[in-house]
Design an enzyme around this catalytic site. Structure first.
Site, mmCIF file in Angstrom:
data_model
loop_
_atom_site.group_PDB
_atom_site.id
_atom_site.type_symbol
_atom_site.label_atom_id
_atom_site.label_comp_id
_atom_site.label_asym_id
_atom_site.label_seq_id
_atom_site.Cartn_x
_atom_site.Cartn_y
_atom_site.Cartn_z
ATOM 1 N N ARG A 183 0.847 -1.194 0.000
ATOM 2 C CA ARG A 183 0.000 0.000 0.000
ATOM 3 C C ARG A 183 0.884 1.246 0.000
ATOM 4 O O ARG A 183 1.528 1.561 1.007
ATOM 5 C CB ARG A 183 -0.928 0.014 1.208
ATOM 6 C CG ARG A 183 -1.771 1.292 1.283
ATOM 7 C CD ARG A 183 -2.973 1.193 2.201
ATOM 8 N NE ARG A 183 -2.636 1.124 3.602
ATOM 9 C CZ ARG A 183 -3.529 1.223 4.589
ATOM 10 N NH1 ARG A 183 -4.813 1.378 4.306
ATOM 11 N NH2 ARG A 183 -3.151 1.135 5.847
ATOM 12 N N ASP A 484 -3.673 3.201 14.452
ATOM 13 C CA ASP A 484 -2.855 3.742 13.372
ATOM 14 C C ASP A 484 -3.375 5.130 13.034
ATOM 15 O O ASP A 484 -4.188 5.702 13.768
ATOM 16 C CB ASP A 484 -2.827 2.800 12.159
ATOM 17 C CG ASP A 484 -4.174 2.690 11.450
ATOM 18 O OD1 ASP A 484 -5.126 3.419 11.819
ATOM 19 O OD2 ASP A 484 -4.276 1.887 10.507
#
Length: 583
Positions: A183, A484
């Site tokens: 990603r 996160d």
């Protein structure tokens, strides 16, 4: 020479030596020189990145301007919705290219940053896919980014290993490993350590370009099915952004001399505008797509950001914004229906908990991780994981995400029981009932209370996450849950929203409105709690005070910043513009 900007530091190292990286014309590297990094930052690889930047930068700038225009429309009272101009795409009977055999079975995926030990453990974890993350799980310092590129190159060619000196333990890849997806960062993030024609490079083109250039040959040789590499694409808001990615992929395939459609990608549907563009996004990527993913946490963040000027759409405590909320359930069901109609995977996300109390823990919208030294709490947490995954597989998802290797067996068992030997549910779970999902379903106001404890939790988690991010960690375990950037963003924008509209609190805070004075007291009290929890020595040496100032400033700003990390990024940039460093 040392130049300091902001509260934390922006360093410049000067030398009489020329830059040690061999760079093509018009490109300048301001990151620290390293012989290891130089193996990644080759002249040919950098030329490829520069070519991508030059070819697509104007289209990227236009797409970012379109985001701003959409934001202005929403701030003036507008609502996102299905585009009448692309109705023909939504109603058309087209499908994406067939799913490659290499990634047909994705029933459990694990995600994590591109750290060396993490990569090895994740590939060995027993999951079907590992998503190596340059985005929300990584603090994008020069060291982290370039080390990550080195690590991925070694992982693809099979040579990656790691020796943990503290534990005197060595790590290497098993014979059977998870399939690797990468990603890159979103379109909005720059890479200021690399200048192309005097402008910062686009972060995702650096991430994609370097990885693809160094890995595609070995990747294809190791895969054997003639497809790959594989990617996850984040933060899109419109199909025009998917079209740029499709052109980037075609450009890369042409450069490499590989067949069109070799590169495959899954798009994270993690912004509210994108849920109305799912057919269009798949259509633009139809030769390169392997599905969509429910990026739940960023989706909740995006809901607040999209409706920042709508006081009638305030979120309740983030622990209440789970998949049972009608707008979240509708989003998931429409994603499944869209993907299966177009012949690709519909991937689920991290665990969602609702309002369940887990012993003495405060539940949060984040990814559960195993709880050490408390079997009862651990079993209760695992039960929540099982219920969430059972909901996903019964709804029709073809796979799910796990935040920790310890959760993979439980997740795998749930999907195995439902799917058996079938690699996915594309043909068997069409979800035709989702055809009736309307704009109103996707925009229904979330229900629930807003409490003082919710304000405290947002503040405590946001400050601790940002403190870790500023010191190089983008994925942080807090209170038995993995945080996160996406979950930190929820904390930030919810605080901002409640402050802007002076929300009246429920529960113990009944009748109390969220004011700057109340928030100031909460910040002071939560900072004292953080100091007690982490210890005075760690608190003093950490970046907690700096993080507190930054988080508080963003929560109280008159205008909502688009991304927490855009502001914070300037505080982790270290430039070495004139030559190799001795660091």
């Amino acid at each position: 020479m040392m130049v300091r900007l902001g509260n934390i530091g922006y360093a410049t190292s000067m030398s009489n030596n020329i830059n040690a990286y061999d760079v093509p014309e018009g490109l300048e590297i301001r990151g620290r020189y390293s012989e290891e990094f130089a193996k990644i930052l080759t002249k040919d690889a950098l030329q490829f990145v520069a070519d991508l930047q030059r070819e697509f930068r104007n289209r990227i700038k236009y797409a970012m301007e379109c985001r701003k225009e959409a934001k202005r429309s929403y701030n003036e009272g507008g609502l996102p919705g299905f585009d009448p101009a692309t109705r023909y795409i939504r109603e058309g009977e087209w499908t994406c290219a067939p799913v490659p055999p290499a990634v047909a079975d994705r029933r459990v995926e694990i995600t994590g940053p591109v750290e060396r030990k993490m990569i090895i453990n994740a590939l060995n974890s027993g999951a079907k896919v590992f998503m190596a993350d340059f985005e929300d799980a990584l603090s994008p310092s020069w060291e982290n980014l370039m080390s990550g590129q080195v690590n991925l190159k070694d992982a693809v060619d099979g040579s990656i290993s790691f020796h943990d000196k503290a534990r005197n333990r060595s790590y290497k890849l098993n014979d059977q490993t998870a399939k690797l997806f990468v990603r890159p960062r979103g379109w909005h993030l720059p890479e200021t350590h690399i200048l192309i024609d005097g402008e910062p490079a686009t972060g995702c083109l650096v991430d994609f370009g370097l990885y693809f250039f160094h890995s595609y040959a070995a990747f294809r040789q190791n895969q054997g099915e003639g497809f790959g590499p594989f990617f996850y694409l984040p933060k899109m808001e419109h199909s025009r952004e998917a079209k740029i990615w499709n052109c980037v992929f075609e450009r890369a395939e042409k450069m490499a001399g590989i067949e069109r459609g070799s590169i495959r990608a899954t798009v994270l549907i993690e912004t509210l505008p994108a849920v109305f563009q799912m057919d269009e996004i798949l259509y633009e990527l139809r030769n390169h797509s392997v599905g969509l993913n429910c990026g739940r946490w960023d989706y909740i963040f995006s809901y607040v950001k999209t409706f920042q000027a709508h006081p009638d759409r305030l979120l309740p405590d983030r622990v209440l914004v789970g998949m049972t909320q009608h707008f979240m359930k509708s989003y998931s069901e429409l994603l499944i229906r869209t993907c299966h109609r177009r012949g690709v995977h519909a991937m689920g996300g991290m665990v969602c908990f609702g309002i369940t109390k887990l012993l003495n823990l405060i539940p949060k919208q984040a990814a559960q991780i195993p709880i050490r030294d408390d079997p009862a709490a651990n079993e209760a947490a695992l039960d929540l994981v099982r219920k969430d995954k059972l909901r996903e597989v019964n709804a029709g998802h073809d796979g799910t995400w796990a935040a920790h290797p310890g959760l993979i067996p439980a997740c795998m068992k749930i999907f195995n029981n439902k799917m058996g030997n079938s690699p996915h549910q594309i043909q068997t779970m069409k979800r035709e009932d989702a055809a009736n999902i309307t704009e109103e379903d996707l925009l229904q106001r979330p229900r629930g209370v807003r409490t003082l404890e919710g304000l405290r939790l947002n503040t405590r988690v946001g400050i601790q996450y940002l403190a870790a991010w500023l010191t190089g960690s983008g994925s942080v375990p807090l209170y038995n849950l993995m945080e996160d950037a996406a979950t930190a963003e929820i904390s930030r924008v919810q605080n901002w929203q409640w402050l802007k509209y002076q929300v009246e609190l429920d529960g113990d805070g009944l009748g109390v409105k969220v004011s700057r004075e109340l928030f100031g007291r909460v910040v002071d009290e939560e900072m004292a709690r953080i100091e007690r929890e982490v210890g005075k020595d760690k608190f003093r040496k950490g970046m907690y005070k700096e993080a507190c100032k930054m988080f508080t400033r963003q929560c109280t700003a008159p205008a909502l910043d688009d991304f927490l990390t855009l502001d914070a990024y300037n505080h982790i940039v270290i430039h070495h513009p004139k030559g190799p460093s001795k660091l």
